[in-house]
Design an enzyme around this catalytic site. Sequence first.
Site, PDB file in Angstrom:
ATOM      1  N   ARG A  53      -0.932  12.014  -2.185  1.00 65.82           N
ATOM      2  CA  ARG A  53       0.331  12.118  -1.462  1.00 65.82           C
ATOM      3  C   ARG A  53       0.705  10.837  -0.718  1.00 65.82           C
ATOM      4  O   ARG A  53       1.841  10.369  -0.799  1.00 65.82           O
ATOM      5  CB  ARG A  53       0.289  13.243  -0.409  1.00 65.82           C
ATOM      6  N   THR A  54      -0.244  10.303   0.038  1.00 69.23           N
ATOM      7  CA  THR A  54       0.096   9.152   0.879  1.00 69.23           C
ATOM      8  C   THR A  54       0.490   7.972   0.003  1.00 69.23           C
ATOM      9  O   THR A  54       1.521   7.331   0.224  1.00 69.23           O
ATOM     10  CB  THR A  54      -1.092   8.801   1.802  1.00 69.23           C
ATOM     11  N   LYS A  81     -15.836  -7.236  -7.260  1.00 68.85           N
ATOM     12  CA  LYS A  81     -16.611  -8.469  -7.496  1.00 68.85           C
ATOM     13  C   LYS A  81     -17.173  -9.010  -6.189  1.00 68.85           C
ATOM     14  O   LYS A  81     -17.715 -10.107  -6.153  1.00 68.85           O
ATOM     15  CB  LYS A  81     -15.716  -9.532  -8.137  1.00 68.85           C
ATOM     16  N   ARG A 102      -5.033   2.138   3.514  1.00 65.45           N
ATOM     17  CA  ARG A 102      -5.969   3.250   3.736  1.00 65.45           C
ATOM     18  C   ARG A 102      -7.379   2.725   3.530  1.00 65.45           C
ATOM     19  O   ARG A 102      -7.650   2.006   2.568  1.00 65.45           O
ATOM     20  CB  ARG A 102      -5.701   4.395   2.767  1.00 65.45           C
ATOM     21  N   HIS A 130      -4.224   8.972  11.495  1.00 67.35           N
ATOM     22  CA  HIS A 130      -3.328   9.096  10.342  1.00 67.35           C
ATOM     23  C   HIS A 130      -1.913   9.286  10.912  1.00 67.35           C
ATOM     24  O   HIS A 130      -1.317  10.357  10.795  1.00 67.35           O
ATOM     25  CB  HIS A 130      -3.764  10.288   9.485  1.00 67.35           C
TER      26      HIS A 130
HETATM   27  C1  NCD Z   1      -5.269  13.864   4.523  1.00 68.43           C
HETATM   28  C2  NCD Z   1      -6.052  12.579   4.710  1.00 68.43           C
HETATM   29  O1  NCD Z   1      -6.190  11.772   3.779  1.00 68.43           O
HETATM   30  O2  NCD Z   1      -6.505  12.404   5.827  1.00 68.43           O
HETATM   31  N1  NCD Z   1      -4.488  13.864   3.354  1.00 68.43           N
HETATM   32  C3  NCD Z   1      -3.261  13.293   3.356  1.00 68.43           C
HETATM   33  O3  NCD Z   1      -3.095  12.136   3.684  1.00 68.43           O
HETATM   34  N2  NCD Z   1      -2.220  14.087   3.058  1.00 68.43           N
HETATM   35  C4  NCD Z   1      -6.078  15.091   4.656  1.00 68.43           C
HETATM   36  C5  NCD Z   1      -7.335  15.245   3.849  1.00 68.43           C
HETATM   37  O4  NCD Z   1      -7.722  14.397   3.058  1.00 68.43           O
HETATM   38  O5  NCD Z   1      -7.937  16.317   4.004  1.00 68.43           O
END
Ligand code: NCD
Length: 302
Positions: A53-54, A81, A102, A130
């Site tokens: 999703r992100t 590498k 991320r 987040h």
């Molecule tokens: C979450 C995350 O990555 O922290 N997912 C997301 O970004 N929608 C929640 C999760 O991974 O459980």
Amino acid sequence: MPDLLSVYDFDKRDADAYLSEAAKMEALLAKGRPLRTLSGKIVANLFFEASTRTNFSFQSAAARLGATPIVFYSDKSSAQKGESFSDTIQMMDGYADCLVIRHPEPGMPSLAAEIAGHPVINAGDGGNQHPTQALIDIYTIKKLKGKIAGLNVTLMGDLKHARAMRSLLHLLAMYGASISLCSPSQLAMGPEVIARAKKEFGASIREASKPSFAGCDILYICRVQRERFADPDEALRMSSAFRLGIGALRAAPKGMAVLHPLPKLDELPKEFDSDARAKYFEQAKNAVPVRMAILKRCCLGK
Ligand code: NCD
């Protein structure tokens, strides 16, 4: 241009600005006309940890604004590498106008922000923060209920390791929700997160090990964050501690919306997806207008 690294970086005025810009974006999207707001810009997603999703909603948001998204996956790049994080950031900073990062380790987006000249957006750093997910969650709650202040919101699941929960708790407190936390004691929310929300906003926060849905307006549940456990067997044991049965959900209040940051595993029964109170796919869709608002602000400063 501003970075977006943590919910602690902004106040209610900033949060309100994101929410109202996101509502404008949603209205523009509904009209179906292409936008040129970020035409000529390049948005780089740098993912050192798995994401669906992100990653894709940021790419979709960038494309919807007329920007070009490019994506770096650590498992398919020179990180394999042995290239250092700082070299990767420095280089990608030369290829893009905004970096969406991320990383499994807390603090890495902040480190990237020190290295990069362009704005950095934290798309999840380990079990820490987040902030963009929390803005999506607040936006979704406001859209569903028309307000946040005074709502009874239950956060349930792995509150210890879930960055989405830590960020959301702070924003719920900022907006004056009444918060219940429900988890096994081993997975309780970090006391420093609770203390800060109480100190800054005088938040009402209750902790319980068993759920009680009476009077609950929003149930927000998340999976056990298995990848953050030192012992995989402990993660499995914990997963069974808060699986919600369909019976308990059917008996819960009619007006109780159920949210989840996704991915969901077995904490919610599949049959619940067709219940009118299951709002998590709508929540996932809201990621696009909210992340459009975030990209606009980070790339243009307004
Ligand atoms: C979450 C995350 O990555 O922290 N997912 C997301 O970004 N929608 C929640 C999760 O991974 O459980």
